[in-house]
Design a protein around this motif. Structure first.
Motif, mmCIF file in Angstrom:
data_model
loop_
_atom_site.group_PDB
_atom_site.id
_atom_site.type_symbol
_atom_site.label_atom_id
_atom_site.label_comp_id
_atom_site.label_asym_id
_atom_site.label_seq_id
_atom_site.Cartn_x
_atom_site.Cartn_y
_atom_site.Cartn_z
ATOM 1 N N VAL A 136 0.847 -1.195 0.000
ATOM 2 C CA VAL A 136 0.000 0.000 0.000
ATOM 3 C C VAL A 136 0.885 1.248 0.000
ATOM 4 O O VAL A 136 0.648 2.195 -0.762
ATOM 5 C CB VAL A 136 -0.973 -0.006 1.199
ATOM 6 N N TRP A 190 -2.441 1.669 -8.355
ATOM 7 C CA TRP A 190 -3.515 1.026 -7.591
ATOM 8 C C TRP A 190 -3.414 -0.498 -7.582
ATOM 9 O O TRP A 190 -3.968 -1.146 -6.698
ATOM 10 C CB TRP A 190 -4.868 1.488 -8.110
ATOM 11 N N LEU A 191 -2.703 -1.080 -8.530
ATOM 12 C CA LEU A 191 -2.496 -2.533 -8.514
ATOM 13 C C LEU A 191 -1.698 -2.928 -7.271
ATOM 14 O O LEU A 191 -2.011 -3.933 -6.616
ATOM 15 C CB LEU A 191 -1.770 -2.963 -9.786
ATOM 16 N N VAL A 201 -1.628 -1.198 -4.465
ATOM 17 C CA VAL A 201 -2.526 -0.970 -3.332
ATOM 18 C C VAL A 201 -3.488 -2.143 -3.182
ATOM 19 O O VAL A 201 -3.694 -2.657 -2.078
ATOM 20 C CB VAL A 201 -3.297 0.363 -3.510
ATOM 21 N N GLY A 202 -4.073 -2.597 -4.283
ATOM 22 C CA GLY A 202 -4.993 -3.735 -4.235
ATOM 23 C C GLY A 202 -4.319 -4.995 -3.740
ATOM 24 O O GLY A 202 -4.889 -5.737 -2.926
ATOM 25 N N ALA A 203 -3.093 -5.246 -4.199
ATOM 26 C CA ALA A 203 -2.347 -6.410 -3.708
ATOM 27 C C ALA A 203 -2.080 -6.282 -2.216
ATOM 28 O O ALA A 203 -2.145 -7.272 -1.469
ATOM 29 C CB ALA A 203 -1.035 -6.553 -4.480
ATOM 30 N N PHE A 227 -4.040 -4.719 -0.046
ATOM 31 C CA PHE A 227 -5.307 -5.015 0.635
ATOM 32 C C PHE A 227 -5.529 -6.522 0.753
ATOM 33 O O PHE A 227 -5.974 -7.017 1.791
ATOM 34 C CB PHE A 227 -6.483 -4.375 -0.104
ATOM 35 N N ILE A 228 -5.227 -7.241 -0.297
ATOM 36 C CA ILE A 228 -5.381 -8.705 -0.265
ATOM 37 C C ILE A 228 -4.454 -9.311 0.778
ATOM 38 O O ILE A 228 -4.870 -10.161 1.579
ATOM 39 C CB ILE A 228 -5.136 -9.302 -1.662
#
Length: 109
Positions: free
Chosen positions: A23, A33-34, A36-38, A40-41
């Motif tokens: 993040v 954002w990829l 950031v998404g990783a 979050f996961i």
């Protein structure tokens, strides 16, 4: 049982610290954002891993994990960002790790 617990703590640290780092990289280092998404996961996986600890007390698990998080964060910073801890960082981390051991593995009657 202790080895399993320590391995779960290690896995949780990789997921949480790695997720937060992803993040950070996505937002502060403008990687997108990829990332950031990783992150979050990975942070979600951290929450799942914690549920596999053999002790049934949420508060104890999270309190003990704090020591692992402190040490893991310093190690992560050294490996991924070139951070060099000073003697006070290392002393504080050792105290946190000792506290983790007492909280999690002290004999209880």
């Amino acid at each position: 049982m202790i080895l399993r617990s320590l391995l779960l703590f290690l896995l949780a640290a990789v997921a949480e610290i790695g997720g937060a780092w992803l993040v950070w990289q996505g937002l502060r280092e403008h990687r997108g954002w990829l990332w950031v998404g990783a992150g979050f996961i990975a942070l979600g996986l951290y929450g799942i891993v914690a549920t596999f600890q053999p002790d049934a007390h949420f508060g104890r698990i999270l309190a003990a994990y704090g020591g692992i998080f402190v040490v893991g964060s310093i190690v992560w910073g050294m490996v991924m960002d070139g951070y060099r801890p000073d003697r006070w960082d290392l002393a504080g981390a050792a105290l946190c790790l000792a506290g983790m051991g007492v909280i999690m593995y002290a004999p209880r009657g």
